[in-house]
Motif scaffolding. Sequence first.
Motif, short mmCIF file in Angstrom:
data_model
loop_
_atom_site.label_atom_id
_atom_site.label_comp_id
_atom_site.label_asym_id
_atom_site.label_seq_id
_atom_site.Cartn_x
_atom_site.Cartn_y
_atom_site.Cartn_z
N GLY A 43 0.78 -1.23 0.00
CA GLY A 43 0.00 0.00 0.00
C GLY A 43 0.81 1.27 0.00
N ALA A 44 2.06 1.21 0.47
CA ALA A 44 2.86 2.43 0.63
C ALA A 44 3.63 2.81 -0.63
CB ALA A 44 3.83 2.26 1.79
N ALA A 45 3.81 1.88 -1.55
CA ALA A 45 4.64 2.16 -2.74
C ALA A 45 3.90 3.05 -3.72
CB ALA A 45 5.03 0.85 -3.41
N GLY A 46 4.67 3.87 -4.42
CA GLY A 46 4.06 4.69 -5.46
C GLY A 46 3.73 3.90 -6.70
N LEU A 47 4.46 2.81 -6.93
CA LEU A 47 4.27 1.96 -8.10
C LEU A 47 4.66 0.55 -7.71
CD1 LEU A 47 3.91 1.60 -11.27
CD2 LEU A 47 6.37 2.10 -11.43
N VAL A 48 3.87 -0.43 -8.12
CA VAL A 48 4.18 -1.83 -7.84
C VAL A 48 4.42 -2.56 -9.16
CG1 VAL A 48 3.36 -4.01 -6.87
CG2 VAL A 48 2.79 -1.86 -5.73
N ALA A 61 -2.33 -14.40 -2.69
CA ALA A 61 -2.34 -13.75 -1.38
C ALA A 61 -3.40 -12.66 -1.30
CB ALA A 61 -0.96 -13.17 -1.08
N ALA A 62 -4.08 -12.37 -2.42
CA ALA A 62 -5.19 -11.40 -2.48
C ALA A 62 -4.81 -10.04 -1.89
CB ALA A 62 -6.41 -11.96 -1.78
N PRO A 63 -3.82 -9.38 -2.48
CA PRO A 63 -3.48 -8.04 -1.98
C PRO A 63 -4.63 -7.08 -2.24
CG PRO A 63 -2.38 -8.46 -4.06
CD PRO A 63 -3.01 -9.75 -3.65
N PRO A 64 -4.75 -6.02 -1.42
CA PRO A 64 -5.83 -5.05 -1.63
C PRO A 64 -5.70 -4.36 -2.99
CG PRO A 64 -4.25 -4.23 -0.02
CD PRO A 64 -3.90 -5.65 -0.27
N ARG A 65 -6.85 -4.04 -3.58
CA ARG A 65 -6.84 -3.36 -4.88
C ARG A 65 -6.27 -1.96 -4.74
NH1 ARG A 65 -7.96 -6.34 -9.63
NH2 ARG A 65 -8.83 -8.28 -8.83
N LEU A 88 -4.47 -9.63 -9.85
CA LEU A 88 -3.66 -8.62 -9.18
C LEU A 88 -4.24 -7.21 -9.34
CD1 LEU A 88 -0.06 -9.75 -10.20
CD2 LEU A 88 -0.93 -9.59 -7.85
N GLY A 89 -5.11 -7.05 -10.32
CA GLY A 89 -5.58 -5.70 -10.65
C GLY A 89 -4.54 -4.91 -11.40
N ALA A 90 -3.67 -5.63 -12.13
CA ALA A 90 -2.62 -4.95 -12.90
C ALA A 90 -3.23 -4.09 -14.01
CB ALA A 90 -1.65 -5.97 -13.49
N GLU A 91 -2.72 -2.89 -14.15
CA GLU A 91 -3.20 -1.99 -15.19
C GLU A 91 -2.52 -2.26 -16.53
OE1 GLU A 91 -2.26 1.74 -13.45
OE2 GLU A 91 -3.99 1.75 -12.10
#
Length: 341
Positions: A43-48, A61-65, A88-91
């Motif tokens: 959650g803290a990163a500007g980009l994953v 692991a179902a990370p938050p969207r 992952l909700g990857a864009e």
Amino acid sequence: MTGQALLVTRDSSLREELTRLAAAAGAPVVSAPDSGAALRAWGAAGLVLVGGDLASEVAAAAPPRRSRVGLVTWGAQPDGLFRAAVDLGAESVIELPEGAGWLTELMGDLGEDRPARGLVLGVVGGSGGVGATTVACALGQMAGRPSAVVDLDPLGPGLDRVLGMEELGGIRWADLGTSSGRLNARALREAMPHRDGLAVLTFRGTEGGVDRVAVRECLAAVRRGHDTVVIDLPRTGGEMWDEVVPRCGVVLVVVEPTVTGVASASRVVAALPDRGRARLVVRSGGISPDAVARALDVSCVAVLPTYKRVGESIDLGFGPVRSRSERIARAMRGILSEVAA
């Protein structure tokens, strides 16, 4: 979110390549070798950026969207990876090495998403010689930092001259040529002539017009890199007018309160694609501001008296505003407060 890029991969070669690209973009990185470490920093990163080798593990692991998640692979996307990208909700799915340039630009803009007022102001003269350029520069001087003034009137005096920055190094429109593609906001901000948090993008000497596509991309980058952008608009209309005016949140029309001045301003207002975004800045003397507003059916946000020291201040290299306690400074603060409300 911070300006860090989170790299999630156990593939040493992929991690090294992503780290190299981040260094080229000037973006700090933090690495996560498994899903647990990824979730802690998620959650803290500007980009994953999730490597293809860990995509399924992290998705399980179902990370938050969240926004700004990309899946990175070497070469073509393997079978089944699309499902992980969706989970992952990857864009985007970025294939290296082909996507290296785009990825570098993406990382280069980390930290540029500002909690700004989102204020993009256009300033145009309702007629010639009313001081629209002076108003644009004064607004830039009084806006919150970082701010920028952008010159789109090739027949004007040059905003760098008005602001006393003509001797400063930095890029002008001619240096950007026919730029296309996404420009790096931070690099552009640092490359423009700037002083005390105010940057300027203007023409050099007798340079002519500028490519419409280059203007589009530059304005997008300037907006990403500055809290407030003031644009000195041309009065000639045409394709540049059509390109830029719709991108302005508010368009200030500087009006001379005479019969001919109001008649000319009515043509400018009629050319706006959205009359509801127009506001008037009326010079003092002559027809009352209320009567001007009624005649143009546009509200007036400020009345500008003649400021005798403005010309001297510009000639001395201070720009229109020499001191924040001056009347012109107070007037510009009032305008900014009105249009940002």
